[in-house]
Design a protein around this motif. Structure first.
Motif, PDB file in Angstrom:
ATOM      1  N   GLY A  89     -90.976 -53.469  49.108  1.00  0.00           N
ATOM      2  CA  GLY A  89     -91.774 -52.078  48.701  1.00  0.00           C
ATOM      3  C   GLY A  89     -90.743 -51.096  48.642  1.00  0.00           C
ATOM      4  N   ALA A  90     -89.555 -50.932  49.278  1.00  0.00           N
ATOM      5  CA  ALA A  90     -88.463 -50.161  49.061  1.00  0.00           C
ATOM      6  C   ALA A  90     -87.871 -50.260  47.841  1.00  0.00           C
ATOM      7  N   ARG A  91     -87.482 -51.487  47.446  1.00  0.00           N
ATOM      8  CA  ARG A  91     -87.018 -51.850  46.195  1.00  0.00           C
ATOM      9  C   ARG A  91     -87.609 -51.235  45.135  1.00  0.00           C
ATOM     10  N   ALA A  92     -89.034 -51.479  45.202  1.00  0.00           N
ATOM     11  CA  ALA A  92     -90.147 -51.060  44.101  1.00  0.00           C
ATOM     12  C   ALA A  92     -90.059 -49.708  44.112  1.00  0.00           C
ATOM     13  N   ARG A 147     -88.598 -44.450  41.103  1.00  0.00           N
ATOM     14  CA  ARG A 147     -87.777 -43.283  40.997  1.00  0.00           C
ATOM     15  C   ARG A 147     -86.731 -43.376  40.039  1.00  0.00           C
ATOM     16  N   ARG A 148     -85.923 -44.481  40.080  1.00  0.00           N
ATOM     17  CA  ARG A 148     -84.829 -44.462  38.939  1.00  0.00           C
ATOM     18  C   ARG A 148     -85.534 -44.487  37.471  1.00  0.00           C
ATOM     19  N   ARG A 149     -86.659 -45.346  37.522  1.00  0.00           N
ATOM     20  CA  ARG A 149     -87.051 -45.187  35.873  1.00  0.00           C
ATOM     21  C   ARG A 149     -87.749 -43.693  35.680  1.00  0.00           C
ATOM     22  N   ASN A 150     -88.308 -43.176  36.552  1.00  0.00           N
ATOM     23  CA  ASN A 150     -88.726 -41.524  36.502  1.00  0.00           C
ATOM     24  C   ASN A 150     -87.752 -40.877  36.201  1.00  0.00           C
ATOM     25  N   ALA A 151     -86.649 -40.876  36.694  1.00  0.00           N
ATOM     26  CA  ALA A 151     -85.242 -40.068  36.523  1.00  0.00           C
ATOM     27  C   ALA A 151     -84.984 -40.479  35.056  1.00  0.00           C
ATOM     28  N   ASP A 152     -84.662 -41.657  34.721  1.00  0.00           N
ATOM     29  CA  ASP A 152     -84.347 -42.091  33.591  1.00  0.00           C
ATOM     30  C   ASP A 152     -85.131 -41.599  32.110  1.00  0.00           C
ATOM     31  N   MET A 153     -86.500 -41.415  32.511  1.00  0.00           N
ATOM     32  CA  MET A 153     -87.423 -41.143  31.291  1.00  0.00           C
ATOM     33  C   MET A 153     -87.227 -39.537  31.283  1.00  0.00           C
ATOM     34  N   LYS A 154     -87.149 -38.846  32.404  1.00  0.00           N
ATOM     35  CA  LYS A 154     -86.765 -37.394  32.379  1.00  0.00           C
ATOM     36  C   LYS A 154     -85.578 -37.302  31.479  1.00  0.00           C
ATOM     37  N   ALA A 155     -84.701 -37.816  31.842  1.00  0.00           N
ATOM     38  CA  ALA A 155     -83.383 -37.533  31.242  1.00  0.00           C
ATOM     39  C   ALA A 155     -83.510 -37.572  29.515  1.00  0.00           C
ATOM     40  N   VAL A 156     -84.337 -38.832  29.511  1.00  0.00           N
ATOM     41  CA  VAL A 156     -84.442 -39.287  27.996  1.00  0.00           C
ATOM     42  C   VAL A 156     -85.263 -38.141  27.314  1.00  0.00           C
ATOM     43  N   GLY A 157     -86.196 -37.492  28.115  1.00  0.00           N
ATOM     44  CA  GLY A 157     -87.125 -36.587  27.439  1.00  0.00           C
ATOM     45  C   GLY A 157     -86.209 -35.210  27.174  1.00  0.00           C
ATOM     46  N   GLU A 164    -100.846 -48.145  45.517  1.00  0.00           N
ATOM     47  CA  GLU A 164    -100.131 -49.258  46.249  1.00  0.00           C
ATOM     48  C   GLU A 164    -100.075 -50.457  45.889  1.00  0.00           C
ATOM     49  N   ALA A 165    -101.622 -50.993  45.300  1.00  0.00           N
ATOM     50  CA  ALA A 165    -101.887 -52.000  44.694  1.00  0.00           C
ATOM     51  C   ALA A 165    -100.969 -52.552  43.585  1.00  0.00           C
ATOM     52  N   LYS A 166    -100.384 -51.654  42.798  1.00  0.00           N
ATOM     53  CA  LYS A 166     -99.542 -51.817  41.835  1.00  0.00           C
ATOM     54  C   LYS A 166     -98.427 -52.479  42.202  1.00  0.00           C
TER      55      LYS A 166
END
Length: 154
Positions: free
Chosen positions: A85-88, A93-103, A152-154
């Motif tokens: 769960g912590a890894r997910a 968080r990393r994916r969101n930060a990357d998407m913000k940076a790309v945007g 949470e189900a994702k």
């Protein structure tokens, strides 16, 4: 175009070949070291078995070592499941930060062209205001219990 020229000149000068050769050598050395470490661990386990078998008998030693290794395997799987769960969350968080940076990068790259165009500042301001309003809305609304369960189900 300059990056392509730099890459081609690096390949031509042999830097890439040398880097691949160093990486391959390091991988071989690490693989041999890991193999030697595994052999050492195997001999240590064998020595422990001989000592336990001499003290408690071969059947008790076999049962003890078998149960011990099964317990270790179970603990490893349990720890892996608990940390999944912590890894997910960390990946999200990393994916969101990357998407913000790309945007942000894309917006900054397009900004000069938009300012020079016919729409000018209005072309930029309307979506920016809408984005800010949506961010404020998301910040000030609490998610429903159904949304939490679905997340949470994702």
């Amino acid at each position: 175009m300059r990056m392509l020229a730099s890459l081609l000149s690096g390949l031509a000068s042999g830097e890439a070949v040398a880097a691949v050769r160093r990486a391959r050598t390091a991988a071989i050395v690490y693989a041999l070291a890991a193999l030697a470490a595994l052999c050492g661990i195997g001999f240590l386990v064998g020595a422990a078995y001989v000592w336990v078998a001499g003290r408690y008998g071969p059947m008790a030693a076999c049962l003890g070592f078998g149960v011990g290794f099964l317990v270790i395997a179970g603990l490893l799987l349990l720890i892996h499941q608990l940390s999944a769960g912590a890894r997910a969350r960390r990946r999200a968080r990393r994916r969101n930060a990357d998407m913000k940076a790309v945007g942000i990068t894309a917006a900054l790259a397009v900004l000069p062209a938009l300012l020079k165009g016919k729409g000018g500042l209005g072309t930029i301001l309307a979506p920016a205001i809408a984005l800010a309003a949506y961010a404020i809305y998301r910040e000030n609304t609490k998610p429903d219990a159904d949304d939490l369960d679905a997340g949470e189900a994702k």
